[in-house]
Design a protein around this motif. Structure first.
Motif, PDB file in Angstrom:
ATOM      1  N   GLN A 349       0.837  -1.205   0.000  1.00  0.00           N
ATOM      2  CA  GLN A 349       0.000   0.000   0.000  1.00  0.00           C
ATOM      3  C   GLN A 349       0.868   1.250   0.000  1.00  0.00           C
ATOM      4  O   GLN A 349       0.613   2.211  -0.748  1.00  0.00           O
ATOM      5  CB  GLN A 349      -0.921  -0.012   1.230  1.00  0.00           C
ATOM      6  CG  GLN A 349      -2.008  -1.074   1.155  1.00  0.00           C
ATOM      7  CD  GLN A 349      -2.718  -1.279   2.471  1.00  0.00           C
ATOM      8  OE1 GLN A 349      -2.236  -0.877   3.535  1.00  0.00           O
ATOM      9  NE2 GLN A 349      -3.885  -1.916   2.424  1.00  0.00           N
ATOM     10  N   ASN A 350       1.908   1.238   0.804  1.00  0.00           N
ATOM     11  CA  ASN A 350       2.817   2.391   0.828  1.00  0.00           C
ATOM     12  C   ASN A 350       3.491   2.592  -0.520  1.00  0.00           C
ATOM     13  O   ASN A 350       3.534   3.707  -1.050  1.00  0.00           O
ATOM     14  CB  ASN A 350       3.875   2.207   1.912  1.00  0.00           C
ATOM     15  CG  ASN A 350       4.908   3.320   1.890  1.00  0.00           C
ATOM     16  OD1 ASN A 350       4.630   4.466   2.218  1.00  0.00           O
ATOM     17  ND2 ASN A 350       6.118   2.980   1.455  1.00  0.00           N
ATOM     18  N   ASN A 351       4.025   1.505  -1.086  1.00  0.00           N
ATOM     19  CA  ASN A 351       4.732   1.625  -2.357  1.00  0.00           C
ATOM     20  C   ASN A 351       3.799   2.033  -3.491  1.00  0.00           C
ATOM     21  O   ASN A 351       4.191   2.765  -4.396  1.00  0.00           O
ATOM     22  CB  ASN A 351       5.429   0.310  -2.692  1.00  0.00           C
ATOM     23  CG  ASN A 351       6.664   0.081  -1.840  1.00  0.00           C
ATOM     24  OD1 ASN A 351       6.825   0.706  -0.798  1.00  0.00           O
ATOM     25  ND2 ASN A 351       7.529  -0.831  -2.262  1.00  0.00           N
ATOM     26  N   LEU A 352       2.556   1.569  -3.436  1.00  0.00           N
ATOM     27  CA  LEU A 352       1.584   1.984  -4.438  1.00  0.00           C
ATOM     28  C   LEU A 352       1.309   3.481  -4.304  1.00  0.00           C
ATOM     29  O   LEU A 352       1.166   4.196  -5.304  1.00  0.00           O
ATOM     30  CB  LEU A 352       0.297   1.168  -4.288  1.00  0.00           C
ATOM     31  CG  LEU A 352      -0.783   1.368  -5.358  1.00  0.00           C
ATOM     32  CD1 LEU A 352      -0.235   1.104  -6.760  1.00  0.00           C
ATOM     33  CD2 LEU A 352      -1.982   0.459  -5.073  1.00  0.00           C
ATOM     34  N   GLY A 353       1.256   3.941  -3.057  1.00  0.00           N
ATOM     35  CA  GLY A 353       1.119   5.379  -2.820  1.00  0.00           C
ATOM     36  C   GLY A 353       2.263   6.153  -3.441  1.00  0.00           C
ATOM     37  O   GLY A 353       2.049   7.211  -4.062  1.00  0.00           O
ATOM     38  N   VAL A 354       3.476   5.647  -3.313  1.00  0.00           N
ATOM     39  CA  VAL A 354       4.653   6.303  -3.907  1.00  0.00           C
ATOM     40  C   VAL A 354       4.513   6.370  -5.427  1.00  0.00           C
ATOM     41  O   VAL A 354       4.828   7.398  -6.049  1.00  0.00           O
ATOM     42  CB  VAL A 354       5.940   5.542  -3.513  1.00  0.00           C
ATOM     43  CG1 VAL A 354       7.142   6.082  -4.301  1.00  0.00           C
ATOM     44  CG2 VAL A 354       6.197   5.664  -2.011  1.00  0.00           C
ATOM     45  N   MET A 355       4.042   5.273  -6.028  1.00  0.00           N
ATOM     46  CA  MET A 355       3.888   5.243  -7.486  1.00  0.00           C
ATOM     47  C   MET A 355       2.884   6.301  -7.947  1.00  0.00           C
ATOM     48  O   MET A 355       3.107   6.995  -8.953  1.00  0.00           O
ATOM     49  CB  MET A 355       3.450   3.849  -7.951  1.00  0.00           C
ATOM     50  CG  MET A 355       4.395   2.713  -7.569  1.00  0.00           C
ATOM     51  SD  MET A 355       6.058   2.829  -8.249  1.00  0.00           S
ATOM     52  CE  MET A 355       5.818   2.041  -9.853  1.00  0.00           C
ATOM     53  N   CYS A 371      -4.650   8.207  -0.328  1.00  0.00           N
ATOM     54  CA  CYS A 371      -5.543   7.071  -0.019  1.00  0.00           C
ATOM     55  C   CYS A 371      -4.754   5.839   0.370  1.00  0.00           C
ATOM     56  O   CYS A 371      -5.044   5.193   1.385  1.00  0.00           O
ATOM     57  CB  CYS A 371      -6.433   6.788  -1.231  1.00  0.00           C
ATOM     58  SG  CYS A 371      -7.442   5.295  -1.050  1.00  0.00           S
ATOM     59  N   TRP A 372      -3.720   5.510  -0.408  1.00  0.00           N
ATOM     60  CA  TRP A 372      -2.942   4.299  -0.121  1.00  0.00           C
ATOM     61  C   TRP A 372      -1.995   4.505   1.052  1.00  0.00           C
ATOM     62  O   TRP A 372      -1.796   3.591   1.869  1.00  0.00           O
ATOM     63  CB  TRP A 372      -2.191   3.849  -1.373  1.00  0.00           C
ATOM     64  CG  TRP A 372      -3.111   3.239  -2.386  1.00  0.00           C
ATOM     65  CD1 TRP A 372      -3.460   3.755  -3.597  1.00  0.00           C
ATOM     66  CD2 TRP A 372      -3.843   2.014  -2.254  1.00  0.00           C
ATOM     67  NE1 TRP A 372      -4.353   2.931  -4.239  1.00  0.00           N
ATOM     68  CE2 TRP A 372      -4.598   1.844  -3.435  1.00  0.00           C
ATOM     69  CE3 TRP A 372      -3.927   1.040  -1.259  1.00  0.00           C
ATOM     70  CZ2 TRP A 372      -5.439   0.738  -3.653  1.00  0.00           C
ATOM     71  CZ3 TRP A 372      -4.753  -0.061  -1.465  1.00  0.00           C
ATOM     72  CH2 TRP A 372      -5.501  -0.208  -2.649  1.00  0.00           C
ATOM     73  N   TYR A 373      -1.395   5.711   1.161  1.00  0.00           N
ATOM     74  CA  TYR A 373      -0.563   5.979   2.332  1.00  0.00           C
ATOM     75  C   TYR A 373      -1.380   5.809   3.613  1.00  0.00           C
ATOM     76  O   TYR A 373      -0.917   5.234   4.607  1.00  0.00           O
ATOM     77  CB  TYR A 373      -0.014   7.408   2.292  1.00  0.00           C
ATOM     78  CG  TYR A 373       1.095   7.667   1.300  1.00  0.00           C
ATOM     79  CD1 TYR A 373       1.997   6.671   0.952  1.00  0.00           C
ATOM     80  CD2 TYR A 373       1.258   8.945   0.742  1.00  0.00           C
ATOM     81  CE1 TYR A 373       3.032   6.935   0.057  1.00  0.00           C
ATOM     82  CE2 TYR A 373       2.286   9.217  -0.155  1.00  0.00           C
ATOM     83  CZ  TYR A 373       3.162   8.196  -0.496  1.00  0.00           C
ATOM     84  OH  TYR A 373       4.186   8.463  -1.373  1.00  0.00           O
ATOM     85  N   ARG A 374      -2.610   6.331   3.585  1.00  0.00           N
ATOM     86  CA  ARG A 374      -3.445   6.297   4.791  1.00  0.00           C
ATOM     87  C   ARG A 374      -3.745   4.837   5.201  1.00  0.00           C
ATOM     88  O   ARG A 374      -3.686   4.502   6.371  1.00  0.00           O
ATOM     89  CB  ARG A 374      -4.743   7.063   4.566  1.00  0.00           C
ATOM     90  CG  ARG A 374      -5.555   7.236   5.855  1.00  0.00           C
ATOM     91  CD  ARG A 374      -6.903   7.897   5.593  1.00  0.00           C
ATOM     92  NE  ARG A 374      -6.771   9.164   4.866  1.00  0.00           N
ATOM     93  CZ  ARG A 374      -6.399  10.296   5.438  1.00  0.00           C
ATOM     94  NH1 ARG A 374      -6.113  10.338   6.734  1.00  0.00           N
ATOM     95  NH2 ARG A 374      -6.312  11.407   4.714  1.00  0.00           N
TER      96      ARG A 374
END
Length: 461
Positions: A349-355, A371-374
């Motif tokens: 989820q964190n890495n998807l947020g980075v992307m 959204c993904w970071y949260r």
């Protein structure tokens, strides 16, 4: 001399059966059919079994049904098999009753009907057939054909187990292990696992190995655990192969032996054991027990990922994002990060947020990044908490909120993120004492709420 006598006696028996069979004796026809069947002459066997079956001999009808079921001497034909099983079963042949029950359970040659299957299992079980008693108990255990009834399941398993039916002994052990209809009792479970394992039941051998490894119902004994797991593993039990690999890789009770661990992981992985596939990928990725091989690591991670293993999906995302052994491919990285993220994997989820934040493999979208970071931050992922704090600090994808930014920075720092620990003081300089106090209060409330959720009955991990 003894061999010659045996040959002579067998020939005399054959001739007697042959002569009687040709005169129309159904029992002789049946026995002659069995002799041909034993010698592998299935075509001749079917011919004589059919003659006896047509005369109404139940034994012959059951055997003829079996020939149709397996396609020996005749083309495989489930409808014919079921018809012959039924004729024998209705005459009271217990073996045919069990066979007909299996046809109903599988829906082969007849419409699938668990109630009918159970009826025929019951009739065979009442005649004392241990395997039918086990099948009947399984119906009560699983609720197929009747409501789930643990006491009846245990009663029938026990009857079969007392006849040395290994499957029944295994199931009794499992009922005691998991407390199905009885108080959980590891010692009783061990007793039944041991009896089934002594008969060569691979699953029971594995359960016995696990009991010795974990000290369930017996003092922990890693060497015995290894011995029983290896017996099960050599019979092809993939869970035993995986467990044996784990013990050898970690040196549990034995000297660490990563090459042997690799071999057992490989055997389990070929049988689609998802954790074995993942561990095998890790062995190749890190050069443990084998030379480092990025392509093989990728292959096994992919196999595990395609079976839904979130951790393997995450690793594939990392491989494609960084170009480890493959051309860098942000689109593939996003695909695998998303697969893992949607299963709740916080790192993915964190890495998807980075992307999303950087527009790598997807259109740049700060709101999606937040959204993904949260989602990861709420799980306690330190780097995601830091990243979310940064989004609040800069007002990217969310309304700028310095207090909320500092709150997530504090949580990230407390969770061990060094960057957050180094930068939180910079953020604090721009806040008033009241705002700092509010952020501290919010971080404490977040911890208390998370601790309460973890303690709540039925809360997920």
């Amino acid at each position: 001399m003894d061999r010659q006598n045996t040959i002579r006696e067998n020939y005399q028996t054959y001739m007697w059966f042959r002569q009687a069979a040709e005169r129309g004796d159904a029992y002789a026809q049946f026995n002659l059919g069995l002799m041909y069947k034993k010698d592998g002459e299935y075509g001749r066997a079917v011919g004589w079994l059919r003659k006896a079956a047509q005369q109404g001999l139940a034994f012959a009808q059951n055997h003829l049904g079996s020939m149709y079921y397996h396609g020996r001497g005749v083309p495989k034909n489930d409808t014919e098999a079921a018809a012959w099983f039924r004729q024998a079963a209705e005459q009271g042949d217990a073996s045919a009753q069990q066979n007909l029950g299996l046809m109903f359970r599988k829906g082969r040659g007849v419409g699938q009907c668990h109630e009918q299957a159970m009826t025929w299992f019951y009739r065979a079980a009442e005649q004392g057939v241990g395997s039918a008693q086990t099948l009947l108990a399984e119906c009560y255990l699983s609720g197929q054909g009747a409501p789930v009834n643990y006491p009846l399941a245990m009663a029938w398993f026990r009857k079969a187990a007392m006849q040395s039916d290994a499957s029944a002994q295994l199931n009794l052990g499992l009922m005691y292990k998991y407390g199905q209809g009885v108080e959980s009792d590891d010692e009783q479970a061990l007793c039944w696992f041991r009896q089934a394992a002594a008969q060569g039941n691979a699953m029971a051998q594995r359960q016995l190995g696990v009991a010795y490894a974990d000290g369930l119902g017996v003092r922990a004994d890693p060497l015995r655990a290894i011995a029983w797991l290896q017996r099960a593993a050599e019979q092809g039990d993939k869970d035993a192969q995986f467990s044996l690999g784990v013990m050898l890789a970690n040196g549990q009770g034995v000297e660490r032996d990563e090459p042997r661990a690799l071999q057992w992981y490989a055997r389990a992985a070929e049988q689609r054991h998802v954790l074995a596939q993942y561990n095998l990928g890790s062995m190749y990725a890190n050069g443990r027990g084998t030379p480092r091989d990025e392509l093989r690591a990728l292959e096994w991670y992919r196999r595990a990922a395609e079976q839904g293993a979130a951790i393997a999906q995450f690793n594939l995302g990392v491989i494609y994002a960084s170009g480890q052994g493959v051309p860098r491919d942000d689109v593939q990285a996003v695909h695998w990060y998303r697969s893992a993220a949607e299963q709740g994997d916080a790192s993915a989820q964190n890495n998807l947020g980075v992307m999303y934040a950087n527009g790598q493999g997807v259109p740049q979208d700060d709101a999606m990044a937040v959204c993904w970071y949260r989602q990861a931050a709420e799980q306690g992922h330190a780097l995601a908490q830091y990243n979310l704090g940064g989004m609040y600090n800069s007002g990217r994808g969310v309304e700028r909120d310095a207090v909320r930014s500092y709150m997530w920075m504090l949580l990230a720092a407390d969770a061990g993120d060094e960057t957050a620990n180094a930068n939180k003081s910079i953020v604090a300089r721009r806040l008033t004492p009241a705002e700092i106090g509010a952020a501290v209060d919010q971080s404490q409330q977040w911890r208390m709420a998370r601790a309460g959720s973890a303690k709540a009955p039925g809360a997920g991990h």
